[in-house]
Design an enzyme around this catalytic site. Structure first.
Site, PDB file in Angstrom:
ATOM      1  N   SER A 162      22.985 -32.085  18.408  1.00 33.19           N
ATOM      2  CA  SER A 162      22.433 -33.432  18.473  1.00 33.19           C
ATOM      3  C   SER A 162      20.965 -33.360  18.822  1.00 33.19           C
ATOM      4  CB  SER A 162      23.168 -34.240  19.547  1.00 33.19           C
ATOM      5  OG  SER A 162      22.534 -35.476  19.768  1.00 33.19           O
ATOM      6  N   TYR A 175      25.398 -35.844  28.604  1.00 31.08           N
ATOM      7  CA  TYR A 175      25.470 -35.490  27.187  1.00 31.08           C
ATOM      8  C   TYR A 175      24.198 -34.767  26.754  1.00 31.08           C
ATOM      9  CZ  TYR A 175      25.915 -36.044  22.124  1.00 31.08           C
ATOM     10  OH  TYR A 175      25.999 -35.821  20.766  1.00 31.08           O
TER      11      TYR A 175
END
Length: 181
Positions: A162, A175
């Protein structure tokens, strides 16, 4: 451009599409996080291109539904329910992937999730669970797959990452950290 194939005229794009449809024939692919999103789409593409795909996810009902829908379309898939952060589940998934062809050609290590919460409110339990799935899961699967791929003398491991590993996003501290991992 058009080409003759037998007695028919065929468009070049059609020829390319036909060739692409079987790129993974006789190959074994294991996809984690295959019950939804990127994992589901990736697994479907590999299966549509002829691969024997092992679908792995922790959401049993969703996983069964995805596998059933793929099989209804004639795709070659099997499902394995488990937790990417549990070594025994990883072993079971790799063993299942190896059963049909005796090889593991591609691992797509895709499973991951996020908690959206302010940094000062992240609990230790949330932090630990997110790191277990997003980091430890990738470690366990890639290490186990690598053992098989070394024996075979070939193989590919793909990791879904990501942009959050490079640029932090508010409310996603755990995250962000896991993707920078």
């Amino acid at each position: 451009a058009n080409h003759r194939v037998g007695h028919k005229r065929v468009n070049s794009c059609d020829l390319l599409e036909r060739k692409m449809q079987r790129r993974f024939e006789n190959q074994s692919i294991l996809v984690t996080g295959a019950s939804s999103g990127i994992g589901k789409a990736t697994a479907e593409r590999f299966a549509r291109e002829g691969g024997h795909v092992t679908l792995f996810a922790d959401r049993a009902e969703e996983l069964r539904a995805v596998a059933a829908s793929f099989r209804a379309e004639g795709l070659d898939v099997i499902e394995c329910h488990g937790d990417v952060s549990v070594a025994a589940d990883v072993e079971r998934a790799v063993t299942l992937a190896l059963e049909k062809s005796g090889q593991l050609d591609v691992l797509v290590s895709n499973a991951g999730f996020a908690y959206y919460e302010p940094f000062i409110e992240i609990s230790e339990a949330h932090w630990d669970r997110l790191m277990a799935v997003n980091l430890k899961g990738m470690f366990l699967f890639s290490q186990r797959a690598t053992h098989e791929m070394i024996k075979q003398g070939r193989g590919v491991i793909l990791f879904t990452s990501s942009v959050n590993g490079l640029t932090a996003e508010t409310g996603l501290a755990s995250y962000n950290a896991s993707k920078a991992g």
